[in-house]
Design a protein around this motif. Structure first.
Motif, PDB file in Angstrom:
ATOM      1  N   SER A   2      -2.916   5.734  -2.564  1.00 20.23           N
ATOM      2  CA  SER A   2      -1.400   5.404  -2.143  1.00 20.23           C
ATOM      3  C   SER A   2      -0.498   4.983  -3.073  1.00 20.23           C
ATOM      4  N   SER A   3       0.649   4.877  -2.654  1.00 17.42           N
ATOM      5  CA  SER A   3       1.790   4.603  -3.896  1.00 17.42           C
ATOM      6  C   SER A   3       1.186   3.284  -4.443  1.00 17.42           C
ATOM      7  N   GLY A   4       1.240   3.538  -5.902  1.00 21.01           N
ATOM      8  CA  GLY A   4       0.691   2.477  -7.031  1.00 21.01           C
ATOM      9  C   GLY A   4      -0.533   2.768  -7.315  1.00 21.01           C
ATOM     10  N   PHE A  44      -6.522  -8.977 -14.509  1.00 25.56           N
ATOM     11  CA  PHE A  44      -6.506  -8.506 -13.127  1.00 25.56           C
ATOM     12  C   PHE A  44      -6.058  -6.907 -12.782  1.00 25.56           C
ATOM     13  N   GLY A  45      -6.590  -6.260 -11.863  1.00 25.31           N
ATOM     14  CA  GLY A  45      -5.886  -4.842 -11.648  1.00 25.31           C
ATOM     15  C   GLY A  45      -4.571  -5.174 -10.561  1.00 25.31           C
ATOM     16  N   ARG A  46      -4.552  -4.226  -9.582  1.00 26.16           N
ATOM     17  CA  ARG A  46      -3.748  -4.198  -8.557  1.00 26.16           C
ATOM     18  C   ARG A  46      -3.840  -5.500  -7.635  1.00 26.16           C
ATOM     19  N   PRO A  47      -3.007  -5.963  -7.114  1.00 28.63           N
ATOM     20  CA  PRO A  47      -3.124  -7.310  -6.152  1.00 28.63           C
ATOM     21  C   PRO A  47      -3.867  -6.793  -4.972  1.00 28.63           C
ATOM     22  N   MET A  48      -4.557  -7.648  -4.372  1.00 29.91           N
ATOM     23  CA  MET A  48      -5.295  -7.603  -3.133  1.00 29.91           C
ATOM     24  C   MET A  48      -4.397  -7.301  -2.076  1.00 29.91           C
ATOM     25  N   SER A  49      -3.113  -7.655  -1.977  1.00 29.70           N
ATOM     26  CA  SER A  49      -2.207  -7.257  -1.014  1.00 29.70           C
ATOM     27  C   SER A  49      -2.117  -5.932  -1.018  1.00 29.70           C
ATOM     28  N   ASP A  50      -2.083  -5.130  -1.820  1.00 35.76           N
ATOM     29  CA  ASP A  50      -2.183  -3.540  -1.892  1.00 35.76           C
ATOM     30  C   ASP A  50      -2.974  -2.823  -0.982  1.00 35.76           C
ATOM     31  N   PRO A  52      -5.068  -1.979   2.469  1.00 32.09           N
ATOM     32  CA  PRO A  52      -4.533  -2.039   3.994  1.00 32.09           C
ATOM     33  C   PRO A  52      -4.861  -3.530   4.416  1.00 32.09           C
ATOM     34  N   SER A  53      -3.701  -3.966   5.320  1.00 33.76           N
ATOM     35  CA  SER A  53      -3.773  -5.483   5.802  1.00 33.76           C
ATOM     36  C   SER A  53      -4.883  -5.596   6.743  1.00 33.76           C
ATOM     37  N   TRP A  54      -5.717  -4.377   7.592  1.00 38.10           N
ATOM     38  CA  TRP A  54      -6.778  -4.817   8.329  1.00 38.10           C
ATOM     39  C   TRP A  54      -8.191  -4.906   7.570  1.00 38.10           C
ATOM     40  N   LEU A  55      -8.059  -4.339   6.452  1.00 41.37           N
ATOM     41  CA  LEU A  55      -9.361  -4.266   5.629  1.00 41.37           C
ATOM     42  C   LEU A  55     -10.205  -5.442   5.324  1.00 41.37           C
ATOM     43  N   LEU A  56      -9.733  -6.538   4.696  1.00 41.16           N
ATOM     44  CA  LEU A  56     -10.265  -7.625   4.485  1.00 41.16           C
ATOM     45  C   LEU A  56     -10.674  -8.499   5.611  1.00 41.16           C
ATOM     46  N   PRO A  57      -9.875  -8.601   6.528  1.00 40.56           N
ATOM     47  CA  PRO A  57     -10.243  -9.211   7.568  1.00 40.56           C
ATOM     48  C   PRO A  57     -11.452  -8.704   8.521  1.00 40.56           C
TER      49      PRO A  57
END
Length: 223
Positions: A2-4, A44-50, A52-57
């Protein structure tokens, strides 16, 4: 992708990290093995917020990890790996710093993983290894593979470099120029146990380097 997206190509497989940067089998590559004195930009690499919002839950719903992402005992690293053509990973046992459990989500194309007995949490020396005494696991797209307990500590695992991937219906997939697999591995890194050298090398083994494909410069590789 994705972007980033920020794939790093320091070893044969391209990688990118979300959260902590720590790669156990290529300590000779500073970009993959920051130390406690390294600046935050290297830690640190990219933030976890990058992600998908559904993945970690969804991952937390499996119960593999003891706490939510970011909390003690929860996921603090997601490592992306890109496999092209016949690339793989050499036989290894996860570093103690990788925590008690890890999970890998496979995407795009299938591949086979092997499990073989380890001795004192190290792969058996190649001269003592029975190549038939191993379990081959088909990692299909969208599957989640979990290592914990005995499989985490008492078995070594590898990603096969075979050109043929044997599928569950008896057919085979040939890994050609257009083959691409991406995996996401979730870990709860124990920061205080990160090491500057591999902990799982069989006695008598030493790390080695393979030449880069570009201009012959050296490149670290773990197989």
């Amino acid at each position: 992708d994705s972007s980033g997206s920020s794939w790093m190509r320091h070893i044969r497989r391209a990688q990118q990290f979300f959260g902590l940067v720590y790669y156990q089998t290529s300590q000779a590559v500073p970009e993959l093995q920051p130390t406690g004195s390294s600046p935050d930009s290297a830690q640190f690499g990219r933030p976890m917020s990058d992600l998908p919002s559904w993945l970690l839950p969804r991952l937390e719903g499996t119960g593999v990890f003891d706490a939510p992402a970011g909390a003690p005992g929860g996921v603090n690293q997601v490592q992306g790996n890109e496999y092209l053509e016949d690339s793989g990973i050499g036989l290894h046992v996860e570093d103690p710093a990788a925590g008690e459990s890890l999970a890998t989500l496979s995407l795009l194309q299938p591949i086979q993983l092997t499990l073989q007995r380890a001795i004192n949490r190290r792969p058996m020396h190649k001269d003592d290894r029975d190549r038939e005494d191993c379990l081959k696991v088909l990692l299909e797209p969208r599957s989640l593979f979990v290592l914990q307990g005995d499989s985490r500590h008492n078995f070594a695992h590898a990603i096969r470099q075979s050109r043929l991937v044997h599928l569950r219906d008896g057919a085979s997939l040939r890994r050609g120029k257009d083959y691409r697999r991406v995996s996401l591995t979730f870990r709860s890194i124990v920061e205080g146990q990160r090491a500057a050298e591999r902990k799982d090398m069989p006695e008598g083994y030493t790390a080695f380097e393979l030449p880069r494909r570009d201009r012959g410069a050296p490149r670290s590789d773990d197989g």
